[in-house]
Write a protein that holds these residues in place. Structure first.
Motif, PDB file in Angstrom:
ATOM      1  N   VAL A  94       0.843  -1.192   0.000  1.00  0.00           N
ATOM      2  CA  VAL A  94       0.000   0.000   0.000  1.00  0.00           C
ATOM      3  C   VAL A  94       0.879   1.243   0.000  1.00  0.00           C
ATOM      4  CG1 VAL A  94      -1.809  -1.240   1.244  1.00  0.00           C
ATOM      5  CG2 VAL A  94      -0.173   0.142   2.533  1.00  0.00           C
ATOM      6  N   GLY A  95       0.288   2.334  -0.404  1.00  0.00           N
ATOM      7  CA  GLY A  95       1.027   3.591  -0.443  1.00  0.00           C
ATOM      8  C   GLY A  95       0.110   4.742  -0.778  1.00  0.00           C
ATOM      9  N   PRO A  96       0.666   5.935  -0.939  1.00  0.00           N
ATOM     10  CA  PRO A  96      -0.143   7.116  -1.267  1.00  0.00           C
ATOM     11  C   PRO A  96      -0.740   7.010  -2.667  1.00  0.00           C
ATOM     12  CG  PRO A  96       2.199   7.635  -1.413  1.00  0.00           C
ATOM     13  CD  PRO A  96       2.109   6.256  -0.828  1.00  0.00           C
ATOM     14  N   ALA A  97      -1.902   7.620  -2.830  1.00  0.00           N
ATOM     15  CA  ALA A  97      -2.614   7.516  -4.107  1.00  0.00           C
ATOM     16  C   ALA A  97      -1.809   8.083  -5.272  1.00  0.00           C
ATOM     17  CB  ALA A  97      -3.969   8.226  -4.007  1.00  0.00           C
ATOM     18  N   ASP A  98      -0.933   9.077  -5.012  1.00  0.00           N
ATOM     19  CA  ASP A  98      -0.167   9.646  -6.126  1.00  0.00           C
ATOM     20  C   ASP A  98       1.005   8.753  -6.545  1.00  0.00           C
ATOM     21  OD1 ASP A  98       1.456  10.050  -3.934  1.00  0.00           O
ATOM     22  OD2 ASP A  98       1.743  12.198  -4.235  1.00  0.00           O
ATOM     23  N   ASP A  99       1.308   7.726  -5.757  1.00  0.00           N
ATOM     24  CA  ASP A  99       2.226   6.651  -6.132  1.00  0.00           C
ATOM     25  C   ASP A  99       3.519   7.185  -6.753  1.00  0.00           C
ATOM     26  OD1 ASP A  99       3.226   4.115  -6.692  1.00  0.00           O
ATOM     27  OD2 ASP A  99       2.016   3.859  -8.503  1.00  0.00           O
ATOM     28  N   PRO A 100       4.370   7.862  -5.968  1.00  0.00           N
ATOM     29  CA  PRO A 100       5.567   8.487  -6.544  1.00  0.00           C
ATOM     30  C   PRO A 100       6.538   7.514  -7.209  1.00  0.00           C
ATOM     31  CG  PRO A 100       5.651   8.478  -4.129  1.00  0.00           C
ATOM     32  CD  PRO A 100       4.258   8.100  -4.516  1.00  0.00           C
ATOM     33  N   ALA A 101       6.567   6.255  -6.783  1.00  0.00           N
ATOM     34  CA  ALA A 101       7.485   5.284  -7.404  1.00  0.00           C
ATOM     35  C   ALA A 101       6.879   4.623  -8.635  1.00  0.00           C
ATOM     36  CB  ALA A 101       7.888   4.220  -6.382  1.00  0.00           C
ATOM     37  N   GLY A 102       5.568   4.761  -8.825  1.00  0.00           N
ATOM     38  CA  GLY A 102       4.912   4.206 -10.003  1.00  0.00           C
ATOM     39  C   GLY A 102       4.793   2.692  -9.994  1.00  0.00           C
ATOM     40  N   ILE A 103       4.347   2.133  -8.877  1.00  0.00           N
ATOM     41  CA  ILE A 103       4.251   0.663  -8.775  1.00  0.00           C
ATOM     42  C   ILE A 103       2.829   0.143  -8.967  1.00  0.00           C
ATOM     43  CG2 ILE A 103       6.226   0.606  -7.200  1.00  0.00           C
ATOM     44  CD1 ILE A 103       4.127  -0.021  -4.950  1.00  0.00           C
ATOM     45  N   GLU A 104       1.859   1.010  -9.080  1.00  0.00           N
ATOM     46  CA  GLU A 104       0.465   0.565  -9.106  1.00  0.00           C
ATOM     47  C   GLU A 104       0.213  -0.445 -10.219  1.00  0.00           C
ATOM     48  OE1 GLU A 104      -4.078   2.344  -8.917  1.00  0.00           O
ATOM     49  OE2 GLU A 104      -2.414   3.684  -9.440  1.00  0.00           O
ATOM     50  N   GLY A 105      -0.427  -1.563  -9.832  1.00  0.00           N
ATOM     51  CA  GLY A 105      -0.815  -2.567 -10.803  1.00  0.00           C
ATOM     52  C   GLY A 105       0.277  -3.544 -11.179  1.00  0.00           C
ATOM     53  N   MET A 106       1.462  -3.435 -10.588  1.00  0.00           N
ATOM     54  CA  MET A 106       2.529  -4.373 -10.919  1.00  0.00           C
ATOM     55  C   MET A 106       2.130  -5.786 -10.510  1.00  0.00           C
ATOM     56  SD  MET A 106       6.201  -2.548 -10.102  1.00  0.00           S
ATOM     57  CE  MET A 106       6.846  -1.269 -11.197  1.00  0.00           C
ATOM     58  N   GLY A 107       2.475  -6.757 -11.331  1.00  0.00           N
ATOM     59  CA  GLY A 107       2.149  -8.148 -11.040  1.00  0.00           C
ATOM     60  C   GLY A 107       3.208  -8.862 -10.244  1.00  0.00           C
ATOM     61  N   SER A 108       4.313  -8.190  -9.955  1.00  0.00           N
ATOM     62  CA  SER A 108       5.415  -8.784  -9.206  1.00  0.00           C
ATOM     63  C   SER A 108       5.692  -7.940  -7.969  1.00  0.00           C
ATOM     64  CB  SER A 108       6.677  -8.861 -10.072  1.00  0.00           C
ATOM     65  OG  SER A 108       7.816  -9.151  -9.273  1.00  0.00           O
ATOM     66  N   ALA A 109       5.589  -8.574  -6.794  1.00  0.00           N
ATOM     67  CA  ALA A 109       5.869  -7.848  -5.552  1.00  0.00           C
ATOM     68  C   ALA A 109       7.344  -7.474  -5.456  1.00  0.00           C
ATOM     69  CB  ALA A 109       5.465  -8.711  -4.353  1.00  0.00           C
ATOM     70  N   THR A 110       8.219  -8.366  -5.894  1.00  0.00           N
ATOM     71  CA  THR A 110       9.651  -8.067  -5.810  1.00  0.00           C
ATOM     72  C   THR A 110      10.037  -6.930  -6.756  1.00  0.00           C
ATOM     73  OG1 THR A 110      10.074  -9.861  -7.393  1.00  0.00           O
ATOM     74  CG2 THR A 110      10.279 -10.383  -5.049  1.00  0.00           C
ATOM     75  N   GLU A 111       9.426  -6.906  -7.932  1.00  0.00           N
ATOM     76  CA  GLU A 111       9.681  -5.799  -8.858  1.00  0.00           C
ATOM     77  C   GLU A 111       9.202  -4.481  -8.264  1.00  0.00           C
ATOM     78  OE1 GLU A 111       8.459  -4.244 -13.363  1.00  0.00           O
ATOM     79  OE2 GLU A 111       7.874  -6.262 -12.694  1.00  0.00           O
ATOM     80  N   ALA A 112       8.074  -4.515  -7.586  1.00  0.00           N
ATOM     81  CA  ALA A 112       7.554  -3.304  -6.960  1.00  0.00           C
ATOM     82  C   ALA A 112       8.502  -2.793  -5.885  1.00  0.00           C
ATOM     83  CB  ALA A 112       6.177  -3.583  -6.367  1.00  0.00           C
ATOM     84  N   LEU A 113       9.027  -3.684  -5.058  1.00  0.00           N
ATOM     85  CA  LEU A 113       9.958  -3.258  -4.009  1.00  0.00           C
ATOM     86  C   LEU A 113      11.252  -2.722  -4.611  1.00  0.00           C
ATOM     87  CD1 LEU A 113       9.570  -5.950  -1.199  1.00  0.00           C
ATOM     88  CD2 LEU A 113       8.519  -3.690  -1.359  1.00  0.00           C
ATOM     89  N   THR A 114      11.751  -3.388  -5.645  1.00  0.00           N
ATOM     90  CA  THR A 114      12.963  -2.900  -6.311  1.00  0.00           C
ATOM     91  C   THR A 114      12.751  -1.500  -6.871  1.00  0.00           C
ATOM     92  OG1 THR A 114      13.656  -5.141  -6.895  1.00  0.00           O
ATOM     93  CG2 THR A 114      14.589  -3.346  -8.179  1.00  0.00           C
ATOM     94  N   THR A 115      11.581  -1.274  -7.440  1.00  0.00           N
ATOM     95  CA  THR A 115      11.255   0.039  -8.003  1.00  0.00           C
ATOM     96  C   THR A 115      11.200   1.105  -6.914  1.00  0.00           C
ATOM     97  OG1 THR A 115       9.989  -1.002  -9.783  1.00  0.00           O
ATOM     98  CG2 THR A 115       9.545   1.319  -9.355  1.00  0.00           C
ATOM     99  N   ILE A 116      10.613   0.764  -5.762  1.00  0.00           N
ATOM    100  CA  ILE A 116      10.556   1.695  -4.633  1.00  0.00           C
ATOM    101  C   ILE A 116      11.973   2.041  -4.178  1.00  0.00           C
ATOM    102  CG2 ILE A 116       9.925   1.895  -2.186  1.00  0.00           C
ATOM    103  CD1 ILE A 116       7.430   0.203  -2.857  1.00  0.00           C
ATOM    104  N   ALA A 117      12.821   1.019  -4.057  1.00  0.00           N
ATOM    105  CA  ALA A 117      14.200   1.247  -3.606  1.00  0.00           C
ATOM    106  C   ALA A 117      14.969   2.110  -4.597  1.00  0.00           C
ATOM    107  CB  ALA A 117      14.903  -0.094  -3.406  1.00  0.00           C
ATOM    108  N   GLU A 118      14.838   1.824  -5.892  1.00  0.00           N
ATOM    109  CA  GLU A 118      15.560   2.595  -6.905  1.00  0.00           C
ATOM    110  C   GLU A 118      15.109   4.049  -6.947  1.00  0.00           C
ATOM    111  OE1 GLU A 118      14.870   0.337 -10.435  1.00  0.00           O
ATOM    112  OE2 GLU A 118      16.552  -1.045 -10.057  1.00  0.00           O
TER     113      GLU A 118
END
Length: 324
Positions: free
Chosen positions: A139-163
């Motif tokens: 979960v996160g803010p609606a404006d989704d600054p890392a752009g992870i919304e709708g990703m089918g991979s949890a690990t890809e989403a976390l990597t994107t947040i970290a990057e």
């Protein structure tokens, strides 16, 4: 919440209530056939069956089962049936197991199979049962600054947040959710750290509040998020398997008794009565029907035409592991 031990002796009702697990069951207004086996020993009645009336069951459990209101909803049925008190102590999974390991609990209800397996392998827990499941969500803010919304991979989403260096709140408390989060970072090949990563050392509810205040991402079990959604501005950005997301975000719960062979003060009779009751069809139905804001929080898993006998032992265990 202080832990109340087995020194509680006040009578809670007239007459003797038999404490054999599963002699009947109920959750809320539902009834059912609790046919699971029960404990033995303890103070007996005239016919030799153990009496548990007037006793207290100390249950250490993950914060999600408590914070969502589920236990308050169903425990009245167990307490009234057996004439007992359930002292539910809400902790992270690691702390709940440690409390039981120290002999300060009769039974545990948690959601980190790896930690549960270690607990059983070390001889502290017995008679484990699969109980229910929900899933984890990012979960996160609606404006989704890392752009992870709708990703089918949890690990890809976390990597994107970290990057992106986007703010992420971790429970950091050795809970089942924290354990899952660390497993996800490891699977992603990412070592989280830096100013963007904050460990709170708190339960899920407080971690969600911190993430909400900071406009940060976090990993949450679906049940706790649903129970708090009306009070925070976060939204689900990566779904778990309940809504078609990756299976890696599955969140199964188990319940097991503390081994009386290790801790002789453990209330094994009452623990087994509880296991038989909560895994019975009636109470499993009550768990299924429990909702917050019109949404189901937990999905029962104890009753099945094709039961998984691996639930009783650590994953991967076989009789060949024994020296016998």
């Amino acid at each position: 919440m202080p832990i109340q031990r087995r020194k509680f002796v006040a009578a809670l009702g007239a007459g003797t209530i038999v404490g054999t697990a599963g002699c009947s069951s109920t959750g809320g207004s539902d009834g059912g056939d609790g046919s699971d086996g029960g404990g033995s020993g303890g103070n007996g009645t005239a016919d030799g069956t153990p009496s548990v009336a007037g006793e207290t069951l100390t249950l250490t459990t993950t914060t999600s089962t408590y914070d969502t209101g589920l236990l308050d909803e169903i425990h009245t049925g167990f307490e009234e049936m057996y004439g007992v008190t359930v002292d539910a102590v809400a902790q992270g999974t690691g702390a709940a197991l440690e409390t039981a390991r120290n002999g300060d609990s009769d039974i545990v209800m948690v959601h980190a199979r790896g930690l549960e397996d270690e607990f059983m392998r070390n001889g502290y827990g017995i008679n484990r049962r699969d109980l229910m499941f929900n899933d984890f969500v990012i979960v996160g803010p609606a404006d989704d600054p890392a752009g992870i919304e709708g990703m089918g991979s949890a690990t890809e989403a976390l990597t994107t947040i970290a990057e992106a260096g986007a703010s992420f709140v971790s429970r950091g408390d050795n809970s089942g959710t924290h354990t899952k989060e660390l497993n996800l970072w490891d699977a992603a090949g990412t070592d989280p750290g830096g100013d963007w990563y904050q460990e709170t050392g708190t339960g899920m509810g407080e971690a969600l509040n911190v993430a909400n205040q900071q406009g940060a991402y976090t990993l949450s079990d679906r049940g706790t998020f649903i129970s708090q959604r009306s009070e925070i501005d976060l939204t689900i950005l990566v779904q778990g398997p309940i809504e078609g997301g990756p299976e890696i975000l599955a969140n199964p719960y188990g319940v097991m008794a503390v081994n009386p062979g290790v801790h002789e003060n453990a209330n094994y009779d009452l623990a087994m009565a509880y296991i038989g009751w909560i895994t019975s069809p009636g109470v499993q139905s009550a768990i299924s029907e429990y909702q917050v804001n019109g949404e189901q929080l937990f999905f029962p898993e104890a009753v099945s035409e094709d039961p998984d006998f691996g639930q009783y032992v650590p994953e991967g265990w076989s009789s060949d592991d024994s020296d016998a």
